[in-house]
Design a protein around this motif. Structure first.
Motif, PDB file in Angstrom:
ATOM      1  N   GLY A 112       0.961  -1.066  -0.267  1.00  0.00           N
ATOM      2  CA  GLY A 112      -0.381   0.042  -0.214  1.00  0.00           C
ATOM      3  C   GLY A 112       1.030   1.255   0.094  1.00  0.00           C
ATOM      4  N   ILE A 113       0.388   2.466  -0.169  1.00  0.00           N
ATOM      5  CA  ILE A 113       0.989   3.343  -0.076  1.00  0.00           C
ATOM      6  C   ILE A 113       0.392   3.964   1.533  1.00  0.00           C
TER       7      ILE A 113
ATOM      8  N   GLY B 281      -8.753   0.540   1.658  1.00  0.00           N
ATOM      9  CA  GLY B 281      -7.038   0.487   3.074  1.00  0.00           C
ATOM     10  C   GLY B 281      -6.616  -0.170   3.355  1.00  0.00           C
ATOM     11  N   LYS B 282      -5.399   0.727   3.634  1.00  0.00           N
ATOM     12  CA  LYS B 282      -3.924   0.022   4.154  1.00  0.00           C
ATOM     13  C   LYS B 282      -3.789   1.115   5.071  1.00  0.00           C
ATOM     14  N   SER B 283      -4.286   1.469   5.426  1.00  0.00           N
ATOM     15  CA  SER B 283      -3.546   2.488   6.428  1.00  0.00           C
ATOM     16  C   SER B 283      -2.067   2.019   7.144  1.00  0.00           C
ATOM     17  N   ASP B 284      -2.167   0.636   7.643  1.00  0.00           N
ATOM     18  CA  ASP B 284      -0.985   0.593   8.369  1.00  0.00           C
ATOM     19  C   ASP B 284      -0.033   0.202   7.329  1.00  0.00           C
ATOM     20  N   ALA B 285       0.414   0.467   5.751  1.00  0.00           N
ATOM     21  CA  ALA B 285       2.019   0.733   4.938  1.00  0.00           C
ATOM     22  C   ALA B 285       1.942   1.716   5.876  1.00  0.00           C
ATOM     23  N   ALA B 286       3.256   2.558   5.984  1.00  0.00           N
ATOM     24  CA  ALA B 286       4.074   3.173   6.773  1.00  0.00           C
ATOM     25  C   ALA B 286       5.296   2.430   7.202  1.00  0.00           C
ATOM     26  N   LYS B 287       3.935   1.649   8.246  1.00  0.00           N
ATOM     27  CA  LYS B 287       4.425   0.708   9.523  1.00  0.00           C
ATOM     28  C   LYS B 287       5.370  -0.071   8.886  1.00  0.00           C
ATOM     29  N   LYS B 288       4.819  -0.604   7.980  1.00  0.00           N
ATOM     30  CA  LYS B 288       4.926  -2.525   7.705  1.00  0.00           C
ATOM     31  C   LYS B 288       6.440  -1.693   6.602  1.00  0.00           C
ATOM     32  N   ILE B 289       6.592  -0.515   6.082  1.00  0.00           N
ATOM     33  CA  ILE B 289       7.518  -0.857   5.257  1.00  0.00           C
ATOM     34  C   ILE B 289       8.539  -0.045   5.961  1.00  0.00           C
ATOM     35  N   SER B 290       8.246   0.601   7.051  1.00  0.00           N
ATOM     36  CA  SER B 290       9.211   1.021   7.480  1.00  0.00           C
ATOM     37  C   SER B 290      10.066  -0.238   8.053  1.00  0.00           C
ATOM     38  N   GLU B 291       9.581  -1.323   8.275  1.00  0.00           N
ATOM     39  CA  GLU B 291       9.628  -2.369   9.010  1.00  0.00           C
ATOM     40  C   GLU B 291      10.185  -3.673   8.373  1.00  0.00           C
ATOM     41  N   LYS B 292      10.047  -3.270   7.282  1.00  0.00           N
ATOM     42  CA  LYS B 292      10.782  -4.468   6.268  1.00  0.00           C
ATOM     43  C   LYS B 292      11.438  -3.553   5.983  1.00  0.00           C
ATOM     44  N   ILE B 293      12.333  -2.487   5.989  1.00  0.00           N
ATOM     45  CA  ILE B 293      13.399  -1.516   5.325  1.00  0.00           C
ATOM     46  C   ILE B 293      14.398  -1.890   6.936  1.00  0.00           C
ATOM     47  N   LEU B 294      14.424  -1.895   7.479  1.00  0.00           N
ATOM     48  CA  LEU B 294      14.899  -2.244   8.482  1.00  0.00           C
ATOM     49  C   LEU B 294      15.657  -3.417   9.752  1.00  0.00           C
ATOM     50  N   GLN B 295      14.187  -4.592   8.510  1.00  0.00           N
ATOM     51  CA  GLN B 295      14.958  -5.638   9.184  1.00  0.00           C
ATOM     52  C   GLN B 295      15.568  -6.479   7.516  1.00  0.00           C
ATOM     53  N   ILE B 296      15.139  -5.208   6.658  1.00  0.00           N
ATOM     54  CA  ILE B 296      16.583  -6.164   5.265  1.00  0.00           C
ATOM     55  C   ILE B 296      17.435  -5.527   5.985  1.00  0.00           C
TER      56      ILE B 296
END
Length: 367
Positions: free
Chosen positions: A174-175, A342-357
């Motif tokens: 999501g965006i 709606g995908k209101s948690d997109a920012a959280k998911k993206i940030s967590e994935k970047i940190l994980q990678i």
């Protein structure tokens, strides 16, 4: 770990996406407007010329968008963007020395990709993440040096996977929007239907004509119109306000879009991807009109296909608004479709994935 988010103040969506991501990243994360005069005179001049030209050539973006989407021409245009914006990026890299670079616009992504291409064997490696801020994929975002992509839909993920020159990580998240939009508040009861009119940060989308049209509706309305950064439009709307029968409030740039959306029964707007995503999170039905041809037309198509919006096309907005607000079953159906998209948690998911990678070292960050 140092994180640098590169955005571009061409419209407000790219900047808002960057700000949403920052809320879930380490506090020392830095956001930079790649098109500001402080970063590059040429970048800033390019932005100003484009915004000025857009007023006289409404389909300018459509022409650029279509032209850049042609395989060979698109490759040349991406190369030109990469080379012309390389030096400002190199300066930022030397100044901030980031471990992670996140791009919410293709211009800084082009420059960062070119740097990685030229310095493939450099010790100064960084994870390059691209966060697409539209509901369609375009050639201008495609660079082999990007380590991880985040896109709006599964369809975009599959399309991007088919076009990538090498294996990379792609996530349909999501965006990213402000986490405030994940909160659904109970609407205040009122005898008036509340309509919100938006035209993006630049105040586009024939807001004056829309207000005049809505003033013809017989049912009582509470209308909130946002002019954004368009000061001339704001003054014209304030003058028009005195002659309208309906209860109308006029604002310029606002910080409380979430609150205004939460209070609204209907949103009338040009189909910017961030605005649509925010409306989805609130389960807010939309009438979409005056899209900038190109990605905004695709954004509108996506929202309409989701059943969350109706396109004005050549119909009077007052007629469509009356139809939606006057039919309880139709209204509830559109409202539920909007919320489902709606995908209101997109920012959280993206940030967590970047940190994980980054923390797991699962990627080789050199190009």
């Amino acid at each position: 770990m140092k994180i640098l988010i590169l955005s571009a103040s061409i419209g407000s969506g790219h900047v808002k996406a960057a700000e949403a991501l920052k809320k879930f990243l380490p506090p020392d994360t830095k956001i930079v407007d790649f098109m500001s005069g402080e970063i590059s005179f040429l970048n800033n001049l390019t932005k100003k010329i484009y915004l000025k030209a857009l007023k006289f050539i409404p389909d300018l973006y459509d022409r650029i968008y279509g032209f850049a989407g042609l395989p060979r021409i698109g490759s040349v245009m991406r190369l030109i963007s990469s080379i012309s914006m390389y030096l400002p990026f190199a300066k930022l890299l030397n100044e901030y020395k980031p471990d992670v670079v996140i791009c919410t616009h293709p211009f800084p992504e082009a420059a960062a990709s070119f740097w990685k291409f030229l310095h493939a064997k450099s010790d100064r490696n960084f994870l390059l993440a691209a966060v697409l801020t539209d509901y369609s994929l375009h050639e201008i975002w495609l660079y082999d040096e990007v380590d991880v992509y985040f896109v709006a839909t599964e369809e975009m993920k599959n399309e991007l996977a088919g076009q990538c020159g090498r294996n990379r990580e792609i996530y349909a998240t999501g965006i990213p929007i402000d986490p405030e939009f994940s909160k659904i508040r109970e609407k205040e009861k009122s005898d008036r239907k509340n309509i919100l009119i938006m035209g993006g940060g630049l105040g586009l989308g024939s807001i004056e004509e829309t207000l005049k049209d809505l003033d013809e509706i017989s049912i009582p309305l509470k209308i909130v119109a946002i002019a954004g950064q368009n000061e001339k439009l704001f003054l014209r709307l304030k003058k028009l306000q005195k002659n309208l029968r309906q209860d109308v409030e006029i604002f310029g740039s606002v910080k409380n879009v979430c609150e205004l959306m939460n209070s609204a029964d209907l949103l009338i707007t040009k189909p910017g991807a961030l605005t649509i995503s925010e409306a989805f999170s609130q389960g807010l039905p939309m009438i979409l009109h005056a899209p900038i041809p190109g990605p905004e037309a695709k954004n509108a198509e996506y929202a309409i296909n989701c059943g969350a919006a109706i396109s004005a096309n050549d119909e009077k907005i007052s007629g469509l608004a009356g139809k939606i607000l006057g039919d309880t079953d139709l209204y509830e159906k559109i409202r539920q479709n909007s919320r489902n998209a709606g995908k209101s948690d997109a920012a959280k998911k993206i940030s967590e994935k970047i940190l994980q990678i980054f923390e797991t070292g699962s990627k080789n960050f050199s190009a």
